[in-house]
Design an enzyme around this catalytic site. Structure first.
Site, mmCIF file in Angstrom:
data_model
loop_
_atom_site.group_PDB
_atom_site.id
_atom_site.type_symbol
_atom_site.label_atom_id
_atom_site.label_comp_id
_atom_site.label_asym_id
_atom_site.label_seq_id
_atom_site.Cartn_x
_atom_site.Cartn_y
_atom_site.Cartn_z
ATOM 1 C CG ASP A 13 -1.821 -1.245 1.209
ATOM 2 O OD1 ASP A 13 -2.309 -1.626 0.133
ATOM 3 O OD2 ASP A 13 -1.961 -1.854 2.279
ATOM 4 C CG HIS A 43 -1.676 -2.494 -7.314
ATOM 5 N ND1 HIS A 43 -0.836 -3.148 -8.175
ATOM 6 C CD2 HIS A 43 -1.319 -2.884 -6.076
ATOM 7 C CE1 HIS A 43 -0.002 -3.911 -7.481
ATOM 8 N NE2 HIS A 43 -0.285 -3.762 -6.209
HETATM 9 P P1 IMP Z 1 -3.285 -12.654 2.436
HETATM 10 O O1 IMP Z 1 -2.239 -12.192 1.487
HETATM 11 O O2 IMP Z 1 -4.671 -12.301 2.012
HETATM 12 O O3 IMP Z 1 -3.102 -14.110 2.792
HETATM 13 O O4 IMP Z 1 -3.079 -11.857 3.828
HETATM 14 C C1 IMP Z 1 -1.908 -12.023 4.637
HETATM 15 C C2 IMP Z 1 -1.472 -10.677 5.208
HETATM 16 O O5 IMP Z 1 -0.984 -9.847 4.158
HETATM 17 C C3 IMP Z 1 -2.599 -9.871 5.870
HETATM 18 O O6 IMP Z 1 -2.039 -9.116 6.937
HETATM 19 C C4 IMP Z 1 -3.054 -8.920 4.771
HETATM 20 O O7 IMP Z 1 -3.654 -7.753 5.288
HETATM 21 C C5 IMP Z 1 -1.721 -8.626 4.106
HETATM 22 N N1 IMP Z 1 -1.846 -8.245 2.681
HETATM 23 C C6 IMP Z 1 -2.082 -9.060 1.624
HETATM 24 N N2 IMP Z 1 -2.100 -8.373 0.483
HETATM 25 C C7 IMP Z 1 -1.857 -7.103 0.793
HETATM 26 C C8 IMP Z 1 -1.719 -5.914 0.023
HETATM 27 O O8 IMP Z 1 -1.820 -5.891 -1.209
HETATM 28 N N3 IMP Z 1 -1.457 -4.761 0.710
HETATM 29 C C9 IMP Z 1 -1.318 -4.760 2.050
HETATM 30 N N4 IMP Z 1 -1.429 -5.840 2.826
HETATM 31 C C10 IMP Z 1 -1.701 -7.004 2.200
HETATM 32 MG MG MG Z 2 -2.917 -1.895 -1.813
#
Ligand code: IMP
Ligand code: MG
Length: 332
Positions: A13, A43
């Site tokens: 992010d 994004h």
């Molecule tokens: P997952 O990728 O959905 O399995 O989530 C695992 C961890 O990564 C969690 O804390 C999510 O909030 C974080 N996360 C996954 N994708 C993103 C992203 O694109 N931006 C920020 N945090 C992410």
């Molecule tokens: Mg993002």
């Protein structure tokens, strides 16, 4: 001619979408390939006042001449891919690798409960359970999905041929260094490595082909989901500073903390960064909003950029001064 990889140096992010979309236009990028995990990414691209929130398609779509690819390392949700292709009208310039693994309803269901939801705080988009099935060699592949047939493309071949032809290539990473499965704050991480070398592997580019690695660092740090965040502010304090943000995919309020030089330095090392893009400088110093001339930034803002360069030892080549694709100072 160059091959540039864009990755995030904190917890995601940071504004990669905006940096990728700017570079796609500024550098007349011929091909942009998305690596990274999957539709857990959100994004944001603000082009001509219109806000796009993309989860699968590369942010380089803003350049109508750029070919857009999704590499085999990515896990895809066909419904989301097809919706984004249609909304953006990019049917004739998108390619999906046949070896992308497919997120099925059972993966989303497993991601929305129990350990993953309660303890890890995942995005619930099914990416982790899908990667788990991929490791078990039981995942469905994009090549087996009839609705994707028209878009299948050999992504590694397209990318390497573009480089052989001397064209500009952009590799778009997702998530952030500290939620990498290997280099992040395990177990509070995503389901794959998301650093620069993994992103290259996701799309089928060897390490010798890369020229530049742009490390995106937001002017303050945010994190969604569980896991330690050094210097974490209360939600009220984050709001007071204008650092309260809400997840693109989940709508959750992101946790916030000040810029972390130690994490930034380690991220530069892990990613082999050659350049830094500092984003959201206008949130820290509102006088910077929309600025396009580095020389006109207030001294506190340039002192902050100088300190980053000094501590990390890499030039800050791009400085984000607003959400628009062109609200950026290009010092290259
Ligand atoms: P997952 O990728 O959905 O399995 O989530 C695992 C961890 O990564 C969690 O804390 C999510 O909030 C974080 N996360 C996954 N994708 C993103 C992203 O694109 N931006 C920020 N945090 C992410
Ligand atoms: Mg993002």
């Amino acid at each position: 001619m160059s091959c540039t990889v864009v990755v995030d140096g904190f917890f995601g992010d940071g504004g990669k979408g905006k940096v990728v979309s700017y570079l796609a236009v500024a550098d007349q990028v011929a091909v942009c390939a998305r690596g990274g995990v999957g539709p857990n990414a959100g994004h944001t691209v603000v082009d001509d006042g219109i806000t796009f929130k993309l989860r699968m398609v590369p942010c380089a779509f803003v350049n109508p001449d750029t070919k857009l690819l999704i590499g085999p390392g990515v896990v895809i949700n066909p419904e989301i891919v097809l919706k984004e292709i249609k909304e953006l009208g990019i049917e004739d310039r998108i390619g999906v690798d046949p070896q992308c693994a497919i997120i099925e309803p059972k993966h989303i269901e497993a991601d929305g409960k129990g350990y993953l939801k309660e303890k890890i705080g995942t995005t619930g988009t099914g990416t982790g359970p899908c990667n788990s099935d991929r490791a078990m060699r039981i995942a469905k592949m994009a090549r087996a999905v009839p609705a994707l047939k028209d878009y299948l493309a050999d992504v590694p071949v397209e990318l390497n041929e573009a480089l052989d032809d001397g064209k500009n290539v952009l590799i778009e990473g997702t998530q952030g260094t500290y939620i990498s499965l290997y280099h992040g704050t395990y177990p509070y991480v995503t389901s794959n490595d998301v650093c620069a070398s993994a992103t290259c592997s996701d799309v089928g580019i060897g390490p010798t082909r890369v020229d530049e690695v742009v490390l995106v660092l937001k002017a303050y740090v945010t994190r969604v989901g569980a896991g330690y965040l050094e210097g974490e502010l209360s939600h009220e304090e984050a709001k007071r500073r204008g650092w309260d943000e809400y997840g693109t995919v989940t709508g959750r309020q992101r946790r916030a903390a000040p810029f972390n030089y130690a994490l930034a330095k380690r991220a530069a090392m892990l990613n082999g960064a050659t350049q830094i893009a500092v984003t959201k400088l206008d949130i820290l110093y509102p006088e910077c909003k929309g600025a396009s001339d580095y020389g006109k930034l207030p001294p506190e803002a340039t002192a902050f950029i100088d300190k980053i360069e000094e501590e990390i030892g890499i030039p800050v080549t791009l400085v984000g001064t607003g959400p628009g694709v062109n609200e950026i100072i290009d010092r290259r």
